[in-house]
Design a protein around this motif. Structure first.
Motif, PDB file in Angstrom:
ATOM      1  N   TYR A 110       0.809  -1.226   0.000  1.00 54.62           N
ATOM      2  CA  TYR A 110       0.000   0.000   0.000  1.00 54.62           C
ATOM      3  C   TYR A 110       0.846   1.281   0.000  1.00 54.62           C
ATOM      4  O   TYR A 110       0.308   2.369   0.132  1.00 54.62           O
ATOM      5  N   VAL A 111       2.165   1.158  -0.178  1.00 57.34           N
ATOM      6  CA  VAL A 111       2.968   2.373  -0.415  1.00 57.34           C
ATOM      7  C   VAL A 111       2.794   2.824  -1.866  1.00 57.34           C
ATOM      8  O   VAL A 111       3.201   3.926  -2.225  1.00 57.34           O
ATOM      9  N   PHE A 112       2.186   1.955  -2.693  1.00 58.65           N
ATOM     10  CA  PHE A 112       1.978   2.307  -4.102  1.00 58.65           C
ATOM     11  C   PHE A 112       0.528   2.770  -4.334  1.00 58.65           C
ATOM     12  O   PHE A 112      -0.374   2.394  -3.576  1.00 58.65           O
ATOM     13  N   ASP A 113       0.347   3.516  -5.428  1.00 63.36           N
ATOM     14  CA  ASP A 113      -1.002   4.051  -5.677  1.00 63.36           C
ATOM     15  C   ASP A 113      -1.873   3.102  -6.495  1.00 63.36           C
ATOM     16  O   ASP A 113      -3.079   3.328  -6.639  1.00 63.36           O
ATOM     17  N   GLY A 114      -1.262   2.042  -7.066  1.00 65.26           N
ATOM     18  CA  GLY A 114      -2.079   1.044  -7.761  1.00 65.26           C
ATOM     19  C   GLY A 114      -2.393   1.374  -9.194  1.00 65.26           C
ATOM     20  O   GLY A 114      -3.223   0.710  -9.824  1.00 65.26           O
ATOM     21  N   THR A 115      -1.727   2.397  -9.760  1.00 68.19           N
ATOM     22  CA  THR A 115      -2.043   2.757 -11.149  1.00 68.19           C
ATOM     23  C   THR A 115      -1.167   2.017 -12.155  1.00 68.19           C
ATOM     24  O   THR A 115      -1.364   2.139 -13.364  1.00 68.19           O
ATOM     25  N   SER A 116      -0.187   1.251 -11.672  1.00 61.76           N
ATOM     26  CA  SER A 116       0.683   0.502 -12.597  1.00 61.76           C
ATOM     27  C   SER A 116      -0.096  -0.664 -13.210  1.00 61.76           C
ATOM     28  O   SER A 116      -1.106  -1.115 -12.660  1.00 61.76           O
ATOM     29  N   SER A 117       0.406  -1.164 -14.338  1.00 63.55           N
ATOM     30  CA  SER A 117      -0.211  -2.383 -14.886  1.00 63.55           C
ATOM     31  C   SER A 117       0.783  -3.533 -14.854  1.00 63.55           C
ATOM     32  O   SER A 117       0.483  -4.634 -15.299  1.00 63.55           O
ATOM     33  N   THR A 118       2.002  -3.260 -14.353  1.00 62.00           N
ATOM     34  CA  THR A 118       2.992  -4.338 -14.181  1.00 62.00           C
ATOM     35  C   THR A 118       3.420  -4.352 -12.712  1.00 62.00           C
ATOM     36  O   THR A 118       3.384  -3.310 -12.045  1.00 62.00           O
ATOM     37  N   PRO A 119       3.839  -5.532 -12.202  1.00 59.53           N
ATOM     38  CA  PRO A 119       4.186  -5.623 -10.787  1.00 59.53           C
ATOM     39  C   PRO A 119       5.249  -4.591 -10.383  1.00 59.53           C
ATOM     40  O   PRO A 119       6.210  -4.352 -11.115  1.00 59.53           O
TER      41      PRO A 119
END
Ligand SMILES: NC(=O)c1ccc[n+]([C@@H]2O[C@H](COP(=O)([O-])OP(=O)(O)OC[C@H]3O[C@@H](n4cnc5c(N)ncnc54)[C@H](OP(=O)(O)O)[C@@H]3O)[C@@H](O)[C@H]2O)c1
Length: 305
Positions: A110-119
């Motif tokens: 959850y330090v990431f915003d989740g907008t990536s499409s790759t790990p």
């Protein structure tokens, strides 16, 4: 020294550490510390007590498995989340650095915003979208700034057969409700507390066997492999439950995050790329379904018949 020894990961670290000690493969003395129920107790909001306990016991390794993990509640008490997840790691880092030890700490997808499409890679930029993620990121940064010898292991969607987690919540709801709605548009990797503890000890064994072990410290992603949605995870739980239950189980309804408002926003995609950990330590991480099957079997075997 294991802090947060009664949490999901802390408990497994304690149990597996004791087992390793019994088979004598590890020169291990374990000091479990929790808020209550352990011989040594510590409330991590007491920073001078943290420094005293570390100075007194001089552990070679401090593993911080304690955290404020109530993601939704963190939105209404961000100061407490920040204190436990952001400030305490810095206090630990300073105390461990003073005695020349190694600090092992866990962080989150959850330090990431989740907008990536790759790990996500360890080097990807971090933009938390909730108070919990923000507090955990500040904790990572405090450790990186203050402790030369640290391992930060970011993990995700932690479950076990004890504690508070998605597995136990779903298993209970599936047996008591006719229908359960579960979000199917948040993607991540369920990771068991036993796996996290096991890999932590494998890493430790390698560090102990490496003369220039300091070169191997730093930030790593550690999750089971593969991915699913919360709905997919729930399907798997109910399928396993169905094998051992003669009672009717709940019907699962896939819904979108939009239809299940929560206090905290969650990243839609939080898969972590674990290549760095696998390559550095020569570790193969299992598929999440396989690991879940093992945890499930252990649970079945340990239940009273
Ligand atoms: N759970 C997840 O899905 C998840 C996902 C990604 C990353 N992580 C990270 O993985 C690590 C382990 O998580 P977990 O799931 O094992 O957490 P957990 O089961 O919630 O355990 C956390 C432990 O921290 C302890 N703690 C909280 N505040 C404390 C305080 N003021 N003083 C002393 N102890 C305190 C709690 O003690 P009490 O038992 O007394 O409350 C609890 O035993 C954490 O760093 C977490 O951020 C977890």
């Amino acid at each position: 020294m294991i802090l947060g020894a009664n949490g999901q990961v802390g408990w497994q670290l304690q149990q597996q550490g004791l087992a390793l000690k019994r088979i004598d493969t590890f020169p291990l003395e374990i000091i479990p510390i929790a808020r209550q129920g352990t011989q040594l107790t510590l409330d991590l909001t007491d920073s001078s007590a943290i420094q005293t306990v570390i100075r007194t016991h001089q552990p070679h390794i401090v593993i911080n498995a304690a955290a404020y993990t109530a993601v939704d509640r963190a939105e209404s008490e961000p100061e407490l989340a920040l204190e436990i997840n952001g400030t305490v790691p810095g206090v630990l880092a300073v105390a461990v650095e003073k005695i020349g030890g190694l600090l092992i700490h866990y962080s989150t997808d959850y330090v990431f915003d989740g907008t990536s499409s790759t790990p996500y890679l360890e080097t990807d930029s971090t933009t938390p979208i909730n108070a919990y993620g923000q507090s955990k990121l500040i904790g990572e940064q405090a450790i990186q700034a203050k402790a030369q010898n640290h391992l930060i292991l970011r993990t995700s969607w932690v479950y076990d057969v004890r504690g508070k987690n998605f597995l136990l919540t779903m298993a209970k709801l599936a047996q008591t409700r006719p229908q359960i709605s579960v979000v199917n548009d948040q993607i991540g990797s369920p990771t068991s507390a036993p796996l996290i503890a096991r890999i932590t000890y494998q890493i430790l064994a390698q560090l102990l066997a490496t003369p220039d072990w300091q070169t191997l410290t730093g930030l790593y992603h550690l999750t089971a492999q593969g991915f699913t949605s919360w709905y997919g995870f729930a399907e798997n739980i109910v399928a396993h439950l169905a094998e051992s239950s003669s009672h009717p189980l709940a019907e699962l309804i896939p819904i979108s995050t939009r239809d299940y408002p929560t206090a905290a926003q969650r990243p839609a995609f939080s898969r972590l790329n674990c290549q760095k950990l696998q390559q550095t330590f020569g570790i193969t991480l299992p598929a999440w379904e396989r690991e879940f099957g093992i945890v499930w079997q252990t649970w079945l075997q340990s239940r009273p018949t």
